[in-house]
Design a protein around this motif. Structure first.
Motif, PDB file in Angstrom:
ATOM      1  N   ARG A  41     -15.010 -10.263 -16.953  1.00 31.95           N
ATOM      2  CA  ARG A  41     -15.421  -9.094 -16.561  1.00 31.95           C
ATOM      3  C   ARG A  41     -16.774  -9.191 -16.655  1.00 31.95           C
ATOM      4  N   TYR A  42     -17.490  -9.625 -17.743  1.00 32.60           N
ATOM      5  CA  TYR A  42     -18.963  -9.952 -17.439  1.00 32.60           C
ATOM      6  C   TYR A  42     -19.534 -10.803 -16.426  1.00 32.60           C
ATOM      7  N   LYS A  43     -18.595 -11.743 -15.966  1.00 32.26           N
ATOM      8  CA  LYS A  43     -19.072 -12.916 -15.076  1.00 32.26           C
ATOM      9  C   LYS A  43     -18.852 -12.255 -13.685  1.00 32.26           C
ATOM     10  N   ALA A  44     -18.049 -11.498 -13.541  1.00 37.40           N
ATOM     11  CA  ALA A  44     -17.564 -10.491 -12.527  1.00 37.40           C
ATOM     12  C   ALA A  44     -18.742  -9.584 -12.017  1.00 37.40           C
ATOM     13  N   LYS A  45     -19.321  -8.895 -13.128  1.00 36.43           N
ATOM     14  CA  LYS A  45     -20.490  -8.127 -13.013  1.00 36.43           C
ATOM     15  C   LYS A  45     -21.790  -8.860 -12.331  1.00 36.43           C
ATOM     16  N   GLN A  46     -21.733 -10.088 -12.941  1.00 35.76           N
ATOM     17  CA  GLN A  46     -23.084 -10.945 -12.264  1.00 35.76           C
ATOM     18  C   GLN A  46     -22.927 -11.380 -10.986  1.00 35.76           C
ATOM     19  N   LEU A  96     -19.959 -21.653  -8.123  1.00 36.33           N
ATOM     20  CA  LEU A  96     -18.908 -22.379  -9.073  1.00 36.33           C
ATOM     21  C   LEU A  96     -18.729 -21.354 -10.293  1.00 36.33           C
ATOM     22  N   LEU A  97     -17.566 -21.132 -10.776  1.00 31.58           N
ATOM     23  CA  LEU A  97     -16.933 -20.460 -11.677  1.00 31.58           C
ATOM     24  C   LEU A  97     -16.593 -20.992 -12.847  1.00 31.58           C
ATOM     25  N   LEU A  98     -17.275 -21.107 -14.230  1.00 30.26           N
ATOM     26  CA  LEU A  98     -16.790 -21.802 -15.060  1.00 30.26           C
ATOM     27  C   LEU A  98     -16.355 -20.733 -16.276  1.00 30.26           C
ATOM     28  N   PHE A  99     -15.198 -20.935 -16.772  1.00 29.43           N
ATOM     29  CA  PHE A  99     -14.601 -19.780 -17.761  1.00 29.43           C
ATOM     30  C   PHE A  99     -13.773 -20.571 -18.759  1.00 29.43           C
ATOM     31  N   CYS A 100     -13.571 -19.805 -19.695  1.00 29.95           N
ATOM     32  CA  CYS A 100     -12.632 -20.329 -20.869  1.00 29.95           C
ATOM     33  C   CYS A 100     -13.225 -21.365 -21.683  1.00 29.95           C
ATOM     34  N   ASP A 101     -14.359 -21.286 -21.994  1.00 27.54           N
ATOM     35  CA  ASP A 101     -15.065 -22.384 -22.714  1.00 27.54           C
ATOM     36  C   ASP A 101     -15.355 -23.629 -21.901  1.00 27.54           C
ATOM     37  N   LYS A 102     -15.326 -23.360 -20.558  1.00 21.43           N
ATOM     38  CA  LYS A 102     -15.536 -24.515 -19.561  1.00 21.43           C
ATOM     39  C   LYS A 102     -14.319 -25.447 -19.478  1.00 21.43           C
ATOM     40  N   GLN A 103     -13.134 -24.909 -19.955  1.00 24.13           N
ATOM     41  CA  GLN A 103     -11.851 -25.543 -19.722  1.00 24.13           C
ATOM     42  C   GLN A 103     -11.559 -25.556 -18.094  1.00 24.13           C
ATOM     43  N   HIS A 104     -11.812 -24.359 -17.450  1.00 21.14           N
ATOM     44  CA  HIS A 104     -11.573 -24.180 -15.810  1.00 21.14           C
ATOM     45  C   HIS A 104     -12.723 -24.112 -15.014  1.00 21.14           C
ATOM     46  N   VAL A 105     -12.645 -24.662 -14.025  1.00 16.79           N
ATOM     47  CA  VAL A 105     -13.682 -24.682 -13.010  1.00 16.79           C
ATOM     48  C   VAL A 105     -13.079 -23.925 -11.630  1.00 16.79           C
ATOM     49  N   VAL A 140     -15.235 -14.716  -4.116  1.00 15.55           N
ATOM     50  CA  VAL A 140     -15.931 -13.946  -5.043  1.00 15.55           C
ATOM     51  C   VAL A 140     -15.875 -12.488  -5.029  1.00 15.55           C
ATOM     52  N   LEU A 141     -15.592 -11.832  -3.894  1.00 17.65           N
ATOM     53  CA  LEU A 141     -15.731 -10.497  -4.007  1.00 17.65           C
ATOM     54  C   LEU A 141     -14.294 -10.127  -4.191  1.00 17.65           C
ATOM     55  N   ASP A 142     -13.220 -10.936  -3.821  1.00 24.20           N
ATOM     56  CA  ASP A 142     -11.759 -10.452  -4.335  1.00 24.20           C
ATOM     57  C   ASP A 142     -11.619 -10.782  -5.510  1.00 24.20           C
ATOM     58  N   PHE A 143     -12.126 -11.891  -6.281  1.00 25.15           N
ATOM     59  CA  PHE A 143     -12.294 -12.142  -7.747  1.00 25.15           C
ATOM     60  C   PHE A 143     -12.815 -10.767  -8.497  1.00 25.15           C
ATOM     61  N   VAL A 144     -13.918 -10.383  -8.062  1.00 26.48           N
ATOM     62  CA  VAL A 144     -14.443  -9.015  -8.590  1.00 26.48           C
ATOM     63  C   VAL A 144     -13.592  -8.142  -8.663  1.00 26.48           C
ATOM     64  N   ASP A 145     -12.830  -7.848  -7.231  1.00 23.80           N
ATOM     65  CA  ASP A 145     -11.892  -6.721  -7.467  1.00 23.80           C
ATOM     66  C   ASP A 145     -10.550  -7.075  -7.957  1.00 23.80           C
ATOM     67  N   LEU A 146     -10.189  -7.979  -8.124  1.00 22.77           N
ATOM     68  CA  LEU A 146      -9.154  -8.562  -9.383  1.00 22.77           C
ATOM     69  C   LEU A 146      -9.566  -8.145 -10.828  1.00 22.77           C
ATOM     70  N   ILE A 147     -10.356  -8.454 -11.196  1.00 23.87           N
ATOM     71  CA  ILE A 147     -11.010  -7.985 -12.584  1.00 23.87           C
ATOM     72  C   ILE A 147     -11.061  -6.492 -12.685  1.00 23.87           C
ATOM     73  N   HIS A 148     -11.647  -5.914 -11.783  1.00 24.09           N
ATOM     74  CA  HIS A 148     -11.875  -4.379 -11.755  1.00 24.09           C
ATOM     75  C   HIS A 148     -10.576  -3.887 -12.039  1.00 24.09           C
ATOM     76  N   GLY A 149      -9.628  -3.880 -11.055  1.00 19.03           N
ATOM     77  CA  GLY A 149      -8.304  -3.671 -10.920  1.00 19.03           C
ATOM     78  C   GLY A 149      -7.614  -4.149 -12.348  1.00 19.03           C
ATOM     79  N   GLN A 185     -11.518 -13.644 -23.512  1.00 16.84           N
ATOM     80  CA  GLN A 185     -11.727 -14.572 -22.355  1.00 16.84           C
ATOM     81  C   GLN A 185     -11.637 -13.483 -21.185  1.00 16.84           C
ATOM     82  N   LEU A 186     -10.761 -12.627 -21.166  1.00 18.76           N
ATOM     83  CA  LEU A 186     -10.915 -11.643 -20.036  1.00 18.76           C
ATOM     84  C   LEU A 186     -12.109 -10.832 -19.934  1.00 18.76           C
ATOM     85  N   LEU A 187     -12.740 -10.252 -21.013  1.00 15.24           N
ATOM     86  CA  LEU A 187     -13.603  -9.554 -21.398  1.00 15.24           C
ATOM     87  C   LEU A 187     -15.001 -10.628 -20.560  1.00 15.24           C
ATOM     88  N   SER A 188     -14.908 -11.743 -20.960  1.00 18.74           N
ATOM     89  CA  SER A 188     -16.077 -12.737 -20.335  1.00 18.74           C
ATOM     90  C   SER A 188     -15.848 -12.774 -19.004  1.00 18.74           C
TER      91      SER A 188
END
Length: 104
Positions: free
Chosen positions: A41-46, A64-73, A81-90, A36-39
């Motif tokens: 990372r893919y969303k952060a790149k998009q 709107l960010l959906l992840f973990c098989d749409k369990q979390h929104v 968004v920019l901070d989320f991208v920074d978090l995933i990269h870090g 799910q973390l890899l997923s």
């Protein structure tokens, strides 16, 4: 749980005992597997693509960010968004550094 990375808004942790990761979004702590973390990372790149940032700045300020098989929104503004991208990269950088230290 051990701290992996902290950005301005979010924090990521790793639990060796449970063999999973946690992401703290401030109001919500979410348990994720490595897949799910890899997923994420893919969303952060998009989300960090120039076209998406330009669209957010010109058309709408939220994503709107959906992840973990749409369990979390999550509804994120441009700065989040920019901070989320920074978090995933870090987070992935710290995982790689830990792997290097363990194998040495």
């Amino acid at each position: 749980m051990e701290l992996l990375f902290a950005s301005k808004y979010y924090t990521s942790y790793q639990s060796a005992e449970e063999r999973c990761f946690y992401i703290d979004f401030g109001h919500k702590l979410i348990k994720v597997s490595f897949c799910q973390l890899l997923s994420l990372r893919y969303k952060a790149k998009q989300l960090s693509a120039q076209e998406h940032i330009e669209y957010m700045l010109n058309q709408g300020d939220t994503t709107l960010l959906l992840f973990c098989d749409k369990q979390h929104v999550l509804l994120l503004d441009t700065l989040q968004v920019l901070d989320f991208v920074d978090l995933i990269h870090g987070t992935f950088t710290m995982i790689e550094l830990q792997d290097i230290l363990v194998t040495v």
